[in-house]
Design a protein around this motif. Structure first.
Motif, mmCIF file in Angstrom:
data_model
loop_
_atom_site.group_PDB
_atom_site.id
_atom_site.type_symbol
_atom_site.label_atom_id
_atom_site.label_comp_id
_atom_site.label_asym_id
_atom_site.label_seq_id
_atom_site.Cartn_x
_atom_site.Cartn_y
_atom_site.Cartn_z
ATOM 1 N N ILE A 178 30.351 50.308 41.212
ATOM 2 C CA ILE A 178 29.506 49.928 42.346
ATOM 3 C C ILE A 178 29.996 48.636 42.983
ATOM 4 O O ILE A 178 30.139 48.547 44.214
ATOM 5 C CB ILE A 178 28.044 49.795 41.888
ATOM 6 C CG1 ILE A 178 27.495 51.166 41.470
ATOM 7 C CG2 ILE A 178 27.179 49.188 42.988
ATOM 8 C CD1 ILE A 178 26.192 51.098 40.690
ATOM 9 N N LEU A 179 30.267 47.639 42.169
ATOM 10 C CA LEU A 179 30.721 46.356 42.711
ATOM 11 C C LEU A 179 32.085 46.485 43.371
ATOM 12 O O LEU A 179 32.347 45.861 44.413
ATOM 13 C CB LEU A 179 30.760 45.300 41.603
ATOM 14 C CG LEU A 179 29.400 44.920 41.008
ATOM 15 C CD1 LEU A 179 29.585 44.014 39.789
ATOM 16 C CD2 LEU A 179 28.528 44.223 42.053
ATOM 17 N N ARG A 180 32.960 47.301 42.792
ATOM 18 C CA ARG A 180 34.284 47.494 43.393
ATOM 19 C C ARG A 180 34.160 48.170 44.758
ATOM 20 O O ARG A 180 34.847 47.790 45.717
ATOM 21 C CB ARG A 180 35.170 48.344 42.463
ATOM 22 C CG ARG A 180 36.590 48.536 42.985
ATOM 23 C CD ARG A 180 37.355 47.221 43.039
ATOM 24 N NE ARG A 180 38.335 47.224 44.108
ATOM 25 C CZ ARG A 180 39.121 46.197 44.401
ATOM 26 N NH1 ARG A 180 39.054 45.087 43.704
ATOM 27 N NH2 ARG A 180 39.977 46.275 45.396
ATOM 28 N N PHE A 181 33.278 49.155 44.853
ATOM 29 C CA PHE A 181 33.022 49.804 46.133
ATOM 30 C C PHE A 181 32.585 48.771 47.171
ATOM 31 O O PHE A 181 33.093 48.757 48.306
ATOM 32 C CB PHE A 181 31.936 50.871 45.960
ATOM 33 C CG PHE A 181 31.326 51.348 47.253
ATOM 34 C CD1 PHE A 181 32.046 52.133 48.128
ATOM 35 C CD2 PHE A 181 30.019 50.987 47.593
ATOM 36 C CE1 PHE A 181 31.487 52.563 49.335
ATOM 37 C CE2 PHE A 181 29.450 51.415 48.783
ATOM 38 C CZ PHE A 181 30.188 52.204 49.659
ATOM 39 N N GLU A 182 31.672 47.898 46.803
ATOM 40 C CA GLU A 182 31.136 46.916 47.751
ATOM 41 C C GLU A 182 32.191 45.899 48.169
ATOM 42 O O GLU A 182 32.280 45.540 49.351
ATOM 43 C CB GLU A 182 29.919 46.237 47.118
ATOM 44 C CG GLU A 182 28.753 47.205 46.951
ATOM 45 C CD GLU A 182 27.697 46.752 45.975
ATOM 46 O OE1 GLU A 182 26.613 47.358 45.960
ATOM 47 O OE2 GLU A 182 27.948 45.792 45.207
ATOM 48 N N VAL A 183 32.991 45.454 47.229
ATOM 49 C CA VAL A 183 34.051 44.505 47.570
ATOM 50 C C VAL A 183 35.071 45.161 48.491
ATOM 51 O O VAL A 183 35.551 44.544 49.451
ATOM 52 C CB VAL A 183 34.706 43.950 46.289
ATOM 53 C CG1 VAL A 183 36.007 43.218 46.617
ATOM 54 C CG2 VAL A 183 33.746 43.001 45.573
ATOM 55 N N GLN A 184 35.412 46.417 48.235
ATOM 56 C CA GLN A 184 36.349 47.113 49.118
ATOM 57 C C GLN A 184 35.756 47.344 50.500
ATOM 58 O O GLN A 184 36.494 47.452 51.487
ATOM 59 C CB GLN A 184 36.795 48.433 48.485
ATOM 60 C CG GLN A 184 37.812 48.244 47.377
ATOM 61 C CD GLN A 184 38.376 49.541 46.826
ATOM 62 O OE1 GLN A 184 38.532 49.681 45.607
ATOM 63 N NE2 GLN A 184 38.714 50.495 47.681
#
Length: 283
Positions: A214-220
């Motif tokens: 989830i956090l990786r999606f948001e950072v991307q």
């Protein structure tokens, strides 16, 4: 750690450590100390969190050079209007024990926001604040207040996660060059999100936790994310998201989870008065 360039030329770490609801009984000091040891360099607090002093002590005691730690705080509703905001800014600096704050936000968008914003602009010019921004502004609220400002906000901190991706707001912010900071980036611990079949499938594929996906999606997507946890393993996991990427296909699938609905609606009638009564940062 990745950094995002703000419209004012300053940079902000893409992952921060939030301290909302961590008590001011030594718990915040311990949590921030632990976060800094784990590699966090972005700490997000507020006057209405009632723990600025422990954040500041942890930063000062860390031994890490001040210019390597990004500290955010926020002005509370009691201190809106120019003169009150000037006092509120100085009060936050005193509690933090710092010469300047890296980012300072209008915490809630009600009342004399323009007067408070003018005080923040002047504090920025005086070197007390590096960057200034807002929080909890919907597109309607943004379009009401921001045209009254001389300086465009560098960021807008709002609830944002895969179930509530703030697509309309992001169009407004992108047009202004303002960054989105996501609080509740894990859906405030929403098990429906963390256990969603798509999220768990991607976690299995990439050998990561659901939270990391989830956090990786948001950072991307270009967000600054502010996960909060006092669990040491979760704290470590939440910052360990820079050794992998989601594919374009996976990103598209994650975007499909958006419901357009969050847990907090800043446009709820009477919200400002309710918050003002609920939180008193001084007598």
């Amino acid at each position: 750690m990745e950094h995002i360039l703000l419209r004012d030329g300053n940079t902000i770490p893409a992952v921060g450590f939030g301290v909302f609801l961590i008590p001011n009984d030594g718990s915040t000091y311990d949590a921030v100390t632990k976060a800094l040891r784990l590699g966090y360099r972005h700490i997000d607090t507020a006057a209405a969190y009632f723990n600025e002093d422990e954040v500041g002590r942890a930063v000062c005691d860390s031994g890490i050079p001040r210019d390597e730690i990004f500290v955010t705080s926020k002005l509370w509703l009691q201190d809106y209007g120019y003169d009150a905001a000037c006092r509120g800014i100085d009060a936050s600096l005193k509690k933090l024990g710092l010469d300047y704050m890296d980012l300072y936000l209008i915490h809630q968008p009600y009342g004399d926001v323009p007067g408070a914003w003018k005080a923040m602009e002047d504090a920025q010019k005086a070197g007390k604040i590096k960057s200034i921004g807002v929080s909890n502004m919907t597109p309607n609220i943004w379009n009401h207040f921001v045209p009254q400002f001389d300086t465009m906000p560098a960021v807008n901190q709002v609830e944002c996660h895969p179930f509530f991706q703030q697509k309309q707001l992001r169009e407004v912010l992108d047009a202004c060059g303002a960054a989105l900071e996501a609080y509740f980036p894990l859906g405030h611990g929403d098990e429906a999100l963390l256990a969603h079949p798509l999220v768990t499938a991607l976690a299995h594929k990439d050998n990561k936790t659901a939270g990391q996906i989830i956090l990786r999606f948001e950072v991307q997507e270009g967000f600054v994310v502010l996960p909060k946890s006092t669990n040491p393993q979760h704290m470590a996991d939440n910052i360990a998201i820079f050794d992998f990427s989601l594919t374009d296909e996976d990103m598209a699938r994650m975007r499909s989870l958006d419901t357009g609905k969050g847990s907090h609606d800043p446009e709820t009638p009477g919200m400002g008065d309710m918050l003002l009564k609920a939180y008193k940062v001084h007598d």
